[in-house]
Write a protein that holds these residues in place. Sequence first.
Motif, PDB file in Angstrom:
ATOM      1  N   ARG A 137     -35.525 -13.557  28.169  1.00  0.00           N
ATOM      2  CA  ARG A 137     -35.139 -12.773  29.338  1.00  0.00           C
ATOM      3  C   ARG A 137     -36.293 -12.685  30.341  1.00  0.00           C
ATOM      4  O   ARG A 137     -36.068 -12.754  31.557  1.00  0.00           O
ATOM      5  N   LEU A 185     -36.456 -15.988  32.030  1.00  0.00           N
ATOM      6  CA  LEU A 185     -35.388 -16.105  33.022  1.00  0.00           C
ATOM      7  C   LEU A 185     -35.805 -15.452  34.334  1.00  0.00           C
ATOM      8  O   LEU A 185     -35.594 -16.010  35.419  1.00  0.00           O
ATOM      9  N   GLN A 209     -33.361 -21.940  28.565  1.00  0.00           N
ATOM     10  CA  GLN A 209     -32.218 -22.321  27.739  1.00  0.00           C
ATOM     11  C   GLN A 209     -32.641 -22.518  26.280  1.00  0.00           C
ATOM     12  O   GLN A 209     -31.941 -22.080  25.362  1.00  0.00           O
ATOM     13  N   THR A 247     -25.140 -13.829  27.667  1.00  0.00           N
ATOM     14  CA  THR A 247     -24.252 -13.986  28.822  1.00  0.00           C
ATOM     15  C   THR A 247     -24.559 -12.937  29.872  1.00  0.00           C
ATOM     16  O   THR A 247     -24.689 -13.229  31.074  1.00  0.00           O
ATOM     17  N   PHE A 253     -27.748 -13.606  31.846  1.00  0.00           N
ATOM     18  CA  PHE A 253     -27.581 -14.603  32.899  1.00  0.00           C
ATOM     19  C   PHE A 253     -26.810 -14.027  34.089  1.00  0.00           C
ATOM     20  O   PHE A 253     -27.114 -14.330  35.240  1.00  0.00           O
ATOM     21  N   ASP A 304     -27.117 -16.091  37.525  1.00  0.00           N
ATOM     22  CA  ASP A 304     -27.312 -17.478  37.101  1.00  0.00           C
ATOM     23  C   ASP A 304     -25.997 -17.997  36.520  1.00  0.00           C
ATOM     24  O   ASP A 304     -25.423 -17.410  35.610  1.00  0.00           O
ATOM     25  N   ARG A 324     -25.253 -20.239  34.513  1.00  0.00           N
ATOM     26  CA  ARG A 324     -25.198 -20.603  33.104  1.00  0.00           C
ATOM     27  C   ARG A 324     -24.487 -19.537  32.268  1.00  0.00           C
ATOM     28  O   ARG A 324     -24.140 -19.766  31.109  1.00  0.00           O
ATOM     29  N   ALA A 325     -24.239 -18.381  32.877  1.00  0.00           N
ATOM     30  CA  ALA A 325     -23.487 -17.327  32.194  1.00  0.00           C
ATOM     31  C   ALA A 325     -22.117 -17.808  31.743  1.00  0.00           C
ATOM     32  O   ALA A 325     -21.620 -17.403  30.685  1.00  0.00           O
TER      33      ALA A 325
END
Length: 207
Positions: free
Chosen positions: A19, A22, A30, A49, A52, A57, A59-60
């Motif tokens: 996190r 991120l 990732q 999830t 993200f 983002d 990618r969620a």
Amino acid sequence: MTSDAEGPHSSETLFETARAALAEGRDDVQELFDRAAAGAGPEMLWRITDAFVGAFDGRAAGWMSRAIESSEVAEGISVHPGTLRIVVDHGYPVHQFWDIEVRSSAEDRPAVVAALNAAEPRLMRLTDDGRELTATEWEVALERGVDFYSPNYAAVEPGPVPRIWLDCKDAVMPFMSRAFIRVLLEELCAAGVRQAVLGSDPGPRFQ
């Protein structure tokens, strides 16, 4: 001595590290989240999830599909991984579809409709962080002032494929999604539905 659950390679530690990565925009995000998720169970997938989504983002969307696939469901009932799909535009999670249809045998369809109608008032008391408030808790929250987001409206459409949808202003809320699915599964089982597939409309507006 530090236990495996608390050590530097624990899922929780890896999640917090991921996190932070991120937020910093690091390239190993990732990989770190994958390591955090390994063997950690569906709860971690939902948390990833949400992380993200919080970072805006896209990618969620993929992580939510993984969370749905990994979640426990009742025997004879399945949930398509594209259910309550997060829509991504140019790498950003811009909105989410808030409808679920339930495909079943014609024999079970009346029970499905009954289950959706039973679920409707419960769904109106869901919160953005995935809680389901009781009717009493809901009234108390309204009196004291709410500090959460909940659906504005819910409706059941009985056919030809029974469907229930929420008006959530297209907001992206993974934990509410999980609660939405859980409530439907509980009511379907309570209504005696033996076989069903839950999913969101695969029509053109979902392409």
